[in-house]
Design an enzyme around this catalytic site. Structure first.
Site, short mmCIF file in Angstrom:
data_model
loop_
_atom_site.label_atom_id
_atom_site.label_comp_id
_atom_site.label_asym_id
_atom_site.label_seq_id
_atom_site.Cartn_x
_atom_site.Cartn_y
_atom_site.Cartn_z
N HIS A 144 30.47 20.06 -71.04
CA HIS A 144 31.28 21.07 -70.37
C HIS A 144 30.46 22.32 -70.04
O HIS A 144 30.56 22.86 -68.93
CB HIS A 144 32.48 21.44 -71.25
CG HIS A 144 33.42 22.42 -70.64
ND1 HIS A 144 34.32 22.07 -69.64
CD2 HIS A 144 33.62 23.75 -70.88
CE1 HIS A 144 35.02 23.13 -69.30
NE2 HIS A 144 34.62 24.16 -70.03
N ASP A 156 34.81 30.69 -76.83
CA ASP A 156 35.25 30.51 -75.45
C ASP A 156 35.04 31.80 -74.67
O ASP A 156 35.74 32.80 -74.90
CB ASP A 156 36.74 30.13 -75.44
CG ASP A 156 37.21 29.63 -74.09
OD1 ASP A 156 36.52 29.87 -73.09
OD2 ASP A 156 38.28 29.00 -74.05
#
Length: 437
Positions: A345, A249
């Site tokens: 995403h 992330d």
């Protein structure tokens, strides 16, 4: 995340105020020498003392001249004074606390200025590894700075409460509603916001407690959230952090070395729509994003990778290469289908598909227990930084709202937007240019 790490620096020992007196009421000998926060308990530990009132005083008096050296983790130190506030460009920290305050009834600009002055003194001391100036709890007295950072910001309502509406930035206008929002208003917004981060849990908690005590009668806690990240040194080499879904992330985070980093993340000194007091500052969007982990973990790894658009093991785009390889949005497989799905995403959040919109992500994971149905209350304390949230966070979130494959596995439960002024110069407190301007 590829932010700058805190640079370990040698600390000059500082006297800790409020050291316990000797049995005769005089200052202990060690206090006269000048004790650091770390030496107070580090030396006591060497003598096996139980820190009762009398035992502590005797222990300080008998303390050896040199304590055991801190590890590299404890010596990490961020600077309080500077062009920007700490806690923005530093690397991810192992422990964090986010806390919002509301000014109490009757408290206004004068009380707010006094509070920010107290908070700034406390932040400078604790970030150097010293004790708080008054009523230190002793929680972290055997630790070094541990890369502690404290960052302060103002919410939209702060300007009304202090009569400073004319100084409220246009960029601080409330965020629009998003279809993915399930917001708890009691855990959103606030007059004042404080971000605390450190590489040691006790150091972070010590700072949280000091900030709360400093608030006194001027402000009360509106909400508070606790977060964590992987500890520095837990991997064989520095790498992008993983979230609780197991995904890397922050791969495409803007990097301070990039030529347009400051323009994207910090308010410029001139030519900005923001008031002058925001020069060198930034805007923090804070979102508590719950991850529906039971649903997510039922997916196969291949299905998870289709949702994200990247490989789970190394973060490489599904179009090939390594983690930092540019994603090929047009690449197709043998059946003619896009390798990176349209609703992936990673595709949707790319700056080059959002008019260049960029934000610096600096989140914490959280876990707040288990629901009665057995589902974990866990996810991401999303914190992102940008020079203009209407050009950074908002357009990206709107696009995610319209078709992000990840949306069915997350839920936005709290939200806040805060104006974070530039750093305090030597002799200044954070927000002084606003409150005394």
């Amino acid at each position: 995340m590829a932010d700058h790490p805190s640079v370990p620096q040698t600390r000059t020992p500082e006297t800790v105020p409020g050291a316990l007196p000797g049995a005769d009421g005089s200052a202990p000998a060690a206090a006269a020498e000048g004790l650091t926060r770390r030496r107070l308990l580090g030396t006591a530990g060497a003598t096996g003392l139980v820190l009762g009132a009398a035992g502590a005083a005797a222990g300080y008096a008998a303390a050896p001249a040199q304590a055991t050296p801190l590890t590299a983790l404890g010596t990490g130190r961020a600077m309080f004074h500077g062009k920007h506030q700490p806690g923005i460009t530093e690397g991810l920290q192992a422990r964090g606390h986010l806390v919002a305050f509301d000014l109490t009834a009757g408290a206004g600009r004068k009380e707010a200025a006094a509070l920010l002055r107290r908070w700034s003194v406390t932040a400078e001391r604790l970030m150097s590894g010293a004790a708080a100036a008054h009523d230190d709890t002793g929680v972290a007295r055997d630790a070094g700075p541990s890369s502690l950072t404290l960052t302060f910001g103002f919410g939209h309502s702060f300007f009304t409460r202090t009569g400073l509406e004319k100084q409220r930035p246009v960029s601080l206008d409330p965020l629009p509603d998003f279809s993915s929002d399930h917001l708890d208003k009691s855990r959103s917004d606030g007059d004042l916001w404080v971000q605390i981060g450190a590489d040691d849990a006790l150091v972070a908690f010590h700072a949280l407690r000091a900030v709360q005590k400093d608030a006194g009668g001027a402000a009360r806690v509106r909400w508070q959230m606790n977060g964590f990240n992987r500890s520095p040194g837990a991997t064989a080499h520095p790498m992008t952090a993983r979230n609780l879904m197991g995904q890397l992330d922050g791969t495409r985070n803007p990097k301070p070395a990039e030529s347009d980093f400051d323009r994207r993340i910090f308010v410029p000194a001139s030519g900005s729509k923001d008031p002058a007091w925001m020069s060198g500052g930034s805007y923090a969007v804070v979102r508590r994003i719950r991850m529906l982990l039971d649903d997510w973990e039922r997916l196969s790894v291949a299905a998870q990778e289709q949702v994200i658009g990247r490989r789970k093991d190394d973060g490489a785009p599904l179009s090939g290469g390594g983690e930092t390889t540019a994603m090929d949005l047009e690449k197709r497989d043998s059946a003619g289908d896009l390798v990176v799905p349209l609703d992936a995403h990673a595709r949707i959040t790319r700056p080059d598909t959002n008019g260049g919109a960029a934000m610096l992500r600096r989140p914490f994971s959280y876990h707040d227990g288990i629901d009665p149905d057995g589902a974990p209350d866990a996810g991401l304390l999303f914190v992102c930084w940008q020079a203009d949230p209407l050009r950074g966070f908002v357009p990206v979130q709107r696009k995610l709202d319209r078709g992000d494959a990840l949306s069915k596995y997350i839920r936005h439960e709290a939200s806040g937007l805060f104006a974070v002024p530039g750093g305090a110069a030597e002799g200044e407190y954070v927000g002084q240019r606003l409150l005394e301007g």
